[in-house]
Structure formats: C-alpha cells, structure tokens
Design an enzyme around this catalytic site. Structure first.
Site, PDB file in Angstrom:
ATOM      1  CE  LYS A  38      -2.310   1.753   3.415  1.00 59.65           C
ATOM      2  NZ  LYS A  38      -2.613   3.199   3.850  1.00 59.65           N
ATOM      3  CG  ASP A  65      -4.699   4.186   1.505  1.00 60.14           C
ATOM      4  OD1 ASP A  65      -6.157   4.889   0.720  1.00 60.14           O
ATOM      5  OD2 ASP A  65      -5.185   3.687   2.922  1.00 60.14           O
ATOM      6  CG  LEU A  66      -2.429   8.960  -3.274  1.00 55.73           C
ATOM      7  CD1 LEU A  66      -2.266   9.677  -4.095  1.00 55.73           C
ATOM      8  CD2 LEU A  66      -1.852   8.987  -2.062  1.00 55.73           C
ATOM      9  CE  LYS A  67      -7.392   6.396   4.721  1.00 59.51           C
ATOM     10  NZ  LYS A  67      -5.889   6.099   4.610  1.00 59.51           N
ATOM     11  CG  HIS A  69     -13.707  14.105   1.250  1.00 57.11           C
ATOM     12  ND1 HIS A  69     -13.225  13.465   2.994  1.00 57.11           N
ATOM     13  CD2 HIS A  69     -14.640  14.208   0.729  1.00 57.11           C
ATOM     14  CE1 HIS A  69     -14.821  14.002   3.890  1.00 57.11           C
ATOM     15  NE2 HIS A  69     -15.937  14.400   1.513  1.00 57.11           N
ATOM     16  CG  ASP A  70     -11.082  18.197  -3.540  1.00 56.66           C
ATOM     17  OD1 ASP A  70     -12.537  19.496  -3.896  1.00 56.66           O
ATOM     18  OD2 ASP A  70     -10.163  19.044  -3.883  1.00 56.66           O
ATOM     19  N   PRO A  72     -16.457  16.691  -6.652  1.00 53.50           N
ATOM     20  CG  PRO A  72     -18.755  15.967  -7.307  1.00 53.50           C
ATOM     21  CD  PRO A  72     -17.766  17.425  -6.751  1.00 53.50           C
ATOM     22  CB  THR A 129      -9.398   1.742  11.324  1.00 53.43           C
ATOM     23  OG1 THR A 129      -8.150   2.480  10.779  1.00 53.43           O
ATOM     24  CG2 THR A 129     -10.670   1.466  10.841  1.00 53.43           C
ATOM     25  NE  ARG A 191      -1.947  -2.564  15.288  1.00 55.40           N
ATOM     26  CZ  ARG A 191      -1.926  -2.005  14.507  1.00 55.40           C
ATOM     27  NH1 ARG A 191      -2.342  -2.756  13.206  1.00 55.40           N
ATOM     28  NH2 ARG A 191      -1.797  -0.804  14.150  1.00 55.40           N
ATOM     29  NE  ARG A 221       1.452   1.380  13.604  1.00 57.87           N
ATOM     30  CZ  ARG A 221       0.304   2.994  13.759  1.00 57.87           C
ATOM     31  NH1 ARG A 221       0.325   3.346  14.450  1.00 57.87           N
ATOM     32  NH2 ARG A 221      -1.341   2.123  13.263  1.00 57.87           N
TER      33      ARG A 221
HETATM   34  O1  C5P Z   1       0.155   0.135  11.473  1.00 53.10           O
HETATM   35  P1  C5P Z   1      -1.244   0.242  11.096  1.00 53.10           P
HETATM   36  O2  C5P Z   1      -1.588  -1.588  10.668  1.00 53.10           O
HETATM   37  O3  C5P Z   1      -2.401   0.905  11.775  1.00 53.10           O
HETATM   38  O4  C5P Z   1      -1.540   0.720   9.598  1.00 53.10           O
HETATM   39  C1  C5P Z   1      -3.122   0.830   8.670  1.00 53.10           C
HETATM   40  C2  C5P Z   1      -3.087   1.534   7.880  1.00 53.10           C
HETATM   41  O5  C5P Z   1      -3.681   1.494   7.600  1.00 53.10           O
HETATM   42  C3  C5P Z   1      -2.463   2.869   7.693  1.00 53.10           C
HETATM   43  O6  C5P Z   1      -1.275   3.120   5.933  1.00 53.10           O
HETATM   44  C4  C5P Z   1      -3.112   3.832   7.540  1.00 53.10           C
HETATM   45  O7  C5P Z   1      -3.731   4.599   6.841  1.00 53.10           O
HETATM   46  C5  C5P Z   1      -4.518   3.160   6.962  1.00 53.10           C
HETATM   47  N1  C5P Z   1      -5.995   3.154   7.164  1.00 53.10           N
HETATM   48  C6  C5P Z   1      -6.384   2.398   8.167  1.00 53.10           C
HETATM   49  N2  C5P Z   1      -7.550   3.226   8.477  1.00 53.10           N
HETATM   50  C7  C5P Z   1      -9.162   2.872   7.390  1.00 53.10           C
HETATM   51  C8  C5P Z   1      -7.809   3.199   6.383  1.00 53.10           C
HETATM   52  C9  C5P Z   1      -6.645   3.226   6.025  1.00 53.10           C
HETATM   53  O8  C5P Z   1      -5.764   2.735   9.116  1.00 53.10           O
HETATM   54  N3  C5P Z   1     -10.178   3.568   7.491  1.00 53.10           N
END
Ligand code: C5P
Length: 242
Positions: A38, A65-67, A69-70, A72, A129, A191, A221
């Site tokens: 990613k 994953d640049l998410k 949001h702006d 259209p 999340t 996790r 992580r």
């Molecule tokens: O280190 P960790 O497992 O928390 O990384 C989660 C990855 O998923 C990060 O790159 C974070 O930006 C991404 N992410 C997230 N929650 C979202 C969308 C993406 O944690 N809803």
C-alpha cells in the site's frame, strides 16, 4: 466472501508508511514474501510516483491509498491520473457524496485505458478505523451508531458503482451480509494478539477479521516495526492457515 481460494499471503496488504523512496525500497526488499503493498499519503506526497514503478517492476500489486475527498470534478481528475499508473486499488472517501463517487469510477477507467493499464478497483473509506463511536458522536456530530453509519457509506458507494469498502473489521460482518459476496472488503485496524494497538481504535485479530468477511487485511506496524518484519509477516500468514 469472494475468492476463498486466495492464499493468506495474497490477502495481506502491507503499507509503506515511510517518508522516502529509499526507505520504501528497503522495506520492499526486506520482505520479498509480501505481494501486495500500500502506498499512502506520506510516501506519495514526499517522493512521488517512483515507488509505483519500482513495485510494478518487481511484480507487486499496488493499493494506492490517497483517500481522495473533494468536489466531483477534482476527484475525477485525481482518479483519472491515478488510473494511468496501473495500480490495483484506489481509495476515495465515501463522504465525498454520490456525484463524486459516480464520477471517479468512470474517470479511473478512462485513465487506465488511455495508458493501456489494467483497470483499477475503486474502494471507498466508510469510517476511518481511528474514529471511535465517541468521536463520531461528539466531534463529528453524526447521530447514527458507528456501524450503521459505516453501512450507509458502503451502500452509497455500492449504488455509485464502486467495487468495495475500506472498513474496520468490526463492521465487516454487517457489510458482507448487506452488500453481498462480490463487494470487496479491505480492513485496516487489524492486530495480532502479540502486537500493540497504537492509534487504531476498533481492532480485530487477522483470523477473526477474515472470518468476519474481510477479503484483504491492511497490517502495518505489527509487521513493519517488528524486529524481524519477514518473520512477523510469516507468523500472521501461519495464524491465518491454522
Ligand atoms: O500500522 P497500521 O496497521 O495501523 O496501518 C494501517 C494502515 O491502514 C495505515 O497506512 C493507515 O493509513 C491505513 N488506513 C487505516 N484506516 C482506514 C483506512 C486506511 O488505518 N480507514
């Protein structure tokens, strides 16, 4: 869940949450077992698209994953440009609204076709999340239960023609049930029991997340900051097989 035959290794997406192309390349080379990487905001903003070429040259799949949001028009332009890179997944925020979500699907395809690349799949973030039920209610002033709000965002994305949602594994079961088996569910906030939660609020173990209906798990992580990242990755794959 679609595609049960996918191996645990293919279900794991590891984020390159580092600030330079050099660090990203070192991480990719350190865990050759990872097939899906990613690329997020920090790396893309700091070092541009070079990492995408590097990943493609090494036959890796890419989640950009640049998410976005702006409005259209701006989101469509960004997704058209992203489609030219030949990435596999692109994220936008569902809260950008129906018009923006409809515009991005077409635009990403146009970009990919113009550059003779494979078509990307567009997925929309439901609720980050890192947002807790308390902050959804008190900070964002959203009067719905968090899971209901995530579902509404997924249904909006589905009606607009996207391919799936990014959601917490805690909402995976509900979204799988309501959005059907073809709806892609990509879950961060995962996790293993042996890892620290960090800033993630709504976590689940890899095995439980897959059982709840996730197609892909984004795990950062616990792998990238482990003393031995390849070993941590292998350990998670093993937990998914057991
Ligand atoms: O280190 P960790 O497992 O928390 O990384 C989660 C990855 O998923 C990060 O790159 C974070 O930006 C991404 N992410 C997230 N929650 C979202 C969308 C993406 O944690 N809803």
């Amino acid at each position: 869940m679609p595609n049960r035959s996918v191996t645990p290794q293919e279900r794991l997406i590891v984020p390159l949450d580092v600030a330079s192309f050099r660090e990203a390349r070192t991480l990719v080379d350190k865990i050759p077992q990872v097939t899906f990487w990613k690329v997020g905001l920090e790396l893309f903003v700091s070092s541009g698209p070079d990492i995408l070429s590097y990943l493609k040259d090494n036959d890796k799949r890419i989640f950009l994953d640049l998410k976005f949001h702006d409005i259209p028009n701006t989101m469509a332009g960004a997704c058209r440009a992203a489609g030219r890179y030949g990435v596999d997944l692109i994220t936008v925020h569902a809260t950008a609204g129906a018009d923006a979500l409809q515009a991005v699907c077409e635009a990403a395809q146009e970009g990919a076709v113009a550059a003779s690349q494979t078509l990307p799949q567009l997925i929309a973030v439901t609720v980050l999340t890192s947002i807790s039920p308390r902050s959804l209610a008190l900070d964002l002033k959203i009067p719905l239960e968090l899971s209901d709000y995530a579902l509404q965002m997924a249904l909006l994305s589905q009606q607009a023609g996207l391919a799936g949602s990014v959601c917490s594994p805690q909402e995976a079961e509900l979204l799988r049930r309501c959005c059907g088996n073809d709806w892609l569910l990509v879950c961060p906030g995962v996790r293993p029991t042996w890892a620290q939660k960090g800033d993630q609020q709504r976590t689940m173990t890899p095995k439980h997340a897959i059982a709840a209906g996730a197609d892909y798990l984004v795990i950062g992580r616990p792998i990238t900051q482990a003393q031995d990242p390849a070993e941590a990755f292998r350990r998670i794959c093993d937990e998914l097989i057991e």
